[in-house]
Write an enzyme that holds these catalytic residues in place. Structure first.
Site, PDB file in Angstrom:
ATOM      1  N   GLU A  50      51.817  42.995  38.030  1.00 53.58           N
ATOM      2  CA  GLU A  50      51.498  41.782  37.925  1.00 53.58           C
ATOM      3  C   GLU A  50      50.050  41.414  38.527  1.00 53.58           C
ATOM      4  OE1 GLU A  50      55.666  42.397  38.425  1.00 53.58           O
ATOM      5  OE2 GLU A  50      54.106  43.314  39.384  1.00 53.58           O
ATOM      6  N   GLY A 285      38.559  56.281  30.052  1.00 56.79           N
ATOM      7  CA  GLY A 285      37.604  55.308  30.228  1.00 56.79           C
ATOM      8  C   GLY A 285      36.481  54.684  29.051  1.00 56.79           C
TER       9      GLY A 285
END
Length: 397
Positions: A50, A285
């Site tokens: 969230e 990344g």
């Protein structure tokens, strides 16, 4: 949605859970907590997922007001601190803990992410004049039926909400029926898509239409991709491949597959770049670089039994998306993208790759259609951010 029935029940449960001497329990009881500038914004997100989905919102709010983040989990709190925010475990929904926390941070606005509706928190924040906003709200039919049996609990919570952004029309309708004021309803936002929607890809490079990205392959998929690529490259000389394993530690095993097929390749972990005919992208990344380099993206996890990975990251970069049959994790999304010719189910991956690699205009159309759908579904967060900042400044309307 979750709530505690009575203060006495919660207190009894806590007493049975052991001593409250640990720092975490003291934080849940609001006996300790962050020292913050009063009048800021309190953002509550249940846990890592969230909070991650609300990062765009959090960054915008933190640029204007002090932001205090609470979560229900230690991992969520750790992420909030890593992002640079004052953070604590959320106070238990008992009057004493909620009261202590509210008086400690004195927020001007409480922003709740998704489904965290708590009766004591809502009532006590309202008593202190704290505006309340819910973002990315979801209300399933099943939850609505359960809440509908508790009107004395849910209606006061919803009536105290100053602004709410739901994820879908069904949630809006059910929340209104349960008691949300129509005046509080704002435009829809899909928080999980806001991050990808903020990506702004550069102009296409000359080699992009002839570059294929196999994104996040799992064991068993590398062979499928390599066999299909070899057939497609025979039909389309100069076709390039970026092979990005889901777990970079599989790099040696994937390199062995490439070597066994006699393929000339470079490894990113050893300095290779996308100019190589085949790049084994065995690092972390750098996926944004590979999406930017590739006009075609094979979303993996779909040629093995993993339910398929999200289509929205390649959509953000205007990639033409090919996928396998196993997309249960995002079935509706892929169905809509396929119907809009923004993605294509490719059971015969070699044929699909060959055709698409020779049709740069279609690649561009598919990529644009996918990105347009992403932007539409994500929604524009600017009006909601402006509303929260207005409430923080005391501009109730």
């Amino acid at each position: 949605m979750i709530w505690f029935g009575t203060t006495a029940l919660v207190g009894a449960g806590l007493r049975l859970s052991g001593p409250f001497g640990s720092a975490d329990w003291r934080e849940r009881l609001a006996l300790t907590g962050p020292d913050v500038i009063p009048g800021g914004i309190w953002l509550h997100a249940a846990s890592v997922g969230e909070l991650t989905s609300a990062r765009v919102l959090a960054e915008a709010l933190a640029a204007e007001f002090p932001l205090t983040v609470t979560t229900n989990s230690l991992t969520g709190r750790a992420l909030a601190r890593k992002l640079g925010y004052d953070a604590a475990l959320a106070p238990l929904d008992v009057p004493q803990a909620v009261g202590r926390f509210l008086h400690r941070i004195e927020p001007s606005v409480l922003v709740t992410v998704e489904n965290e509706l708590w009766p004591n928190r809502a009532r006590m924040a309202d008593d202190l004049g704290v505006a309340q906003v819910v973002v990315g709200a979801r209300m399933s039919q099943r939850s609505a039926e359960r809440w509908g049996k508790l009107p004395r609990l849910i209606r006061p919570i919803l009536r105290r909400i100053d602004a709410l952004s739901a994820q879908d029309p069904g949630s809006e309708e059910r929340l209104l029926r349960l008691g949300l004021p129509a005046s509080a309803l704002g435009s829809r936002l899909n928080l999980k898509l806001l991050g990808p929607a903020q990506i702004h890809p550069a102009q296409d490079g000359a080699m992009r239409p002839r570059t294929v990205l196999a994104a996040s392959t799992h064991e068993g998929e590398d062979e499928v991709v390599l066999d299909a690529f070899a057939k497609a490259r025979a039909a389309v000389p100069g076709l390039r491949l970026i092979l990005a394993p889901r777990h970079p530690e599989r790099g040696d095993a994937v390199a062995a597959l490439l070597t066994a097929r006699g393929l000339d390749f470079a490894r990113r972990s050893q300095g290779g770049g996308p100019e190589a005919p085949i790049l084994l992208a065995d690092t972390l990344g750098e996926m944004g670089d590979w999406y930017q380099a590739a006009g075609i993206c094979i979303t993996c996890g779909s040629y093995a039994d993993h339910g398929g990975h999200t289509p929205w990251e390649p959509a953000a970069w205007r990639c033409a998306i090919l996928h396998g049959p196993n997309v249960s994790n995002h079935a509706a999304d892929y169905a809509d993208l396929d119907a809009a010719d923004a993605a294509e189910a490719a059971p015969d991956l070699a044929a699909a790759l060959s055709a698409l690699a020779q049709d740069a205009p279609r690649q561009r159309r598919m990529g644009k259609a996918a990105r347009d759908m992403l932007l539409t579904r994500a929604g524009d967060p600017a009006p909601l951010i402006a509303r929260i900042l207005d409430l923080a400044r005391g501009g109730l309307v």
